[in-house]
Write a protein that holds these residues in place. Structure first.
Motif, short mmCIF file in Angstrom:
data_model
loop_
_atom_site.label_atom_id
_atom_site.label_comp_id
_atom_site.label_asym_id
_atom_site.label_seq_id
_atom_site.Cartn_x
_atom_site.Cartn_y
_atom_site.Cartn_z
N ALA A 213 25.05 2.24 -108.71
CA ALA A 213 26.15 3.16 -108.98
C ALA A 213 26.92 2.62 -110.18
O ALA A 213 27.35 1.46 -110.18
CB ALA A 213 27.08 3.27 -107.77
N THR A 223 24.81 7.77 -110.15
CA THR A 223 23.99 6.99 -109.23
C THR A 223 22.52 7.31 -109.41
O THR A 223 22.15 8.39 -109.84
CB THR A 223 24.38 7.28 -107.76
OG1 THR A 223 24.22 8.67 -107.49
CG2 THR A 223 25.82 6.87 -107.49
N GLY A 231 21.51 6.25 -103.64
CA GLY A 231 21.08 6.71 -104.96
C GLY A 231 21.39 8.16 -105.24
O GLY A 231 21.36 8.59 -106.40
N SER A 233 24.36 10.84 -104.88
CA SER A 233 25.79 11.03 -104.58
C SER A 233 26.22 12.48 -104.77
O SER A 233 27.41 12.77 -104.88
CB SER A 233 26.65 10.12 -105.47
OG SER A 233 26.39 10.38 -106.85
N PHE A 253 27.58 3.07 -100.52
CA PHE A 253 28.63 2.71 -101.46
C PHE A 253 29.97 3.25 -100.97
O PHE A 253 30.04 4.28 -100.29
CB PHE A 253 28.35 3.31 -102.84
CG PHE A 253 27.13 2.75 -103.52
CD1 PHE A 253 27.21 1.60 -104.29
CD2 PHE A 253 25.90 3.37 -103.40
CE1 PHE A 253 26.10 1.07 -104.92
CE2 PHE A 253 24.77 2.86 -104.03
CZ PHE A 253 24.87 1.71 -104.79
#
Length: 405
Positions: A213, A223, A231, A233, A253
């Motif tokens: 990210a 991402t 991966g 978002s 994240f």
């Protein structure tokens, strides 16, 4: 392991995990810095020499390169190997070759090295690689190709490199113009081609095990990598504005925005914060364990969420007031309060239960964590440990030595 204020070192825990330093204790004086692989330690002494101990095949035995370890400035670690930068800018590596412990194939290229970063493999795997930034901004890599050790496909683009971040088996380099170059395992973020046009004016990069990210200059986020590990978002993309910082668990994240709110993504590992979203306001700092997150709010309280043992702090919630710092082991958290006391939660064998030493946890200044235990440094320089013996939670054998730090 604790470094005392006189530079000597004491350790605790099973010998095969790096806890038995009796064989080298007489040599561990005037220690400047210490680095650790999963099961071994390497100490830089004031004269620039290095002392290692712990599991031999994890870097604990440096006898094969000991004569080369002089004027050492920095040491970096992968899971089972070490890489030392010498004063002349050259590099000496040792440990498991599958973890980057053998750099002979690129030895003549490792000159004027400024920084080193290591991929960290994944659960159940030991393949790791190293990436070194040279003084001219170019990069040299070594270790298994599957872990990012082969950068030949992007070598011509690795110029004026400023920073490098690593996932479990891939690397991402930020160039001087704010663009990004990636390499390594595509499933771990080594292929950023799908978002390459968006990677401009990149300020910071954070990595989970399988994804990256990047925070751009305008506070937005890009991402890439494994969708299930953060991966992808897209579901929260419209909310990722004015991002100040990002923290990562092994598969998710958590982004803190300028207004103190938090946006999370990822399938599991703390990527879903809906249960606590209305409480995530005025967040000052976020700490991550492999499976969970813990956020310190402006009023000193704590909000936790995730999919592991540290996600539920309800049993200690009324104690979590005026929290100053939080540290995480593999599956537990430890919070230092304003009065110097400590509150813990999570898996007992990972340090989540500190009841046996709670009466000693006073005037705590800092807490450090291994995967299975915690060590608290008190104001008088003494140390209190708890958690699983394997991870250093039992320091009774050296307790009398832990009087100065």
């Amino acid at each position: 392991m604790v470094r005392r204020c006189d530079g000597s070192v004491v350790t605790w825990g099973p010998g095969f995990a790096g806890g038995d330093s009796h064989a080298v204790r007489d040599r561990l004086k005037n220690v400047q810095r210490i680095q650790a692989s999963d099961e071994a330690f390497a100490a830089i002494l004031v004269d620039g020499s290095v002392v290692t101990w712990g599991r031999a095949d994890a870097g604990g035995d440096s006898s094969a390169v000991q004569d080369l370890l002089k004027n050492v400035q920095q040491i970096h670690a992968s899971r089972r190997a070490f890489a030392a930068i010498l004063a002349d800018g050259s590099v000496v590596a040792w440990g498991d070759a599958h973890s980057g412990g053998d750099c002979r194939a690129v030895q003549d290229q490792l000159k004027n090295v400024q920084q080193i970063q290591a991929s960290h493999s994944g659960l159940g795997a030991c393949e790791c690689a190293f990436a070194a930034i040279l003084g001219d901004g170019s990069v040299v890599t070594w270790g298994p190709a599957v872990a990012g050790g082969d950068s030949t496909a992007v070598q011509s683009r690795l110029k004026n490199v400023q920073q490098i971040q690593a996932s479990a088996r891939a690397f991402a380099a930020i160039l001087g113009d704010g663009s990004v170059v990636t390499w390594g395992n595509a499933g771990h973020g080594g292929d950023s081609s799908a978002v390459q046009g968006q990677l401009k004016n990149v300020q910071q990069i954070q990595a989970s095990d399988h994804a990256f990210a990047a925070i751009l200059g305008d506070g937005s986020v890009v991402t890439w990598g494994h969708a299930g590990y953060g991966g992808d978002s897209h579901a929260v993309w419209h909310r990722l504005k004015n991002v100040q910082q990002i923290q990562a668990s092994r598969g998710a994240f958590a982004a803190t925005l300028v207004d103190g709110s938090v946006v999370t993504w990822g399938h599991g590992f703390g990527g879903n914060s809906r249960r606590v979203q209305d409480r995530l306001k005025n967040v000052q700092h976020i700490q991550a364990s492999p499976d969970d997150f813990a956020a310190i709010l402006g009023n000193g309280s704590v909000v936790t969420w995730g999919d592991g043992f540290g996600a539920d702090s309800s049993a200690v919630q009324n104690q979590l007031k005026n929290v100053q710092r939080i540290q995480a082991s593999g599956s537990a958290f430890a919070a230092i309060l304003g009065d110097g006391s400590v509150v813990t939660w999570g898996r007992d064998c990972a340090g989540g239960n500190s009841s046996a030493v709670m009466h000693r946890l006073k005037n705590v200044q800092r807490i450090h964590a291994s995967r299975h235990a915690f060590a608290a440094i008190l104001g008088d320089g003494s140390v209190v440990t708890w958690g699983h013996d394997y991870g250093g939670g039992d320091s009774s054998a050296v307790h009398n030595d832990l009087t100065d730090y």
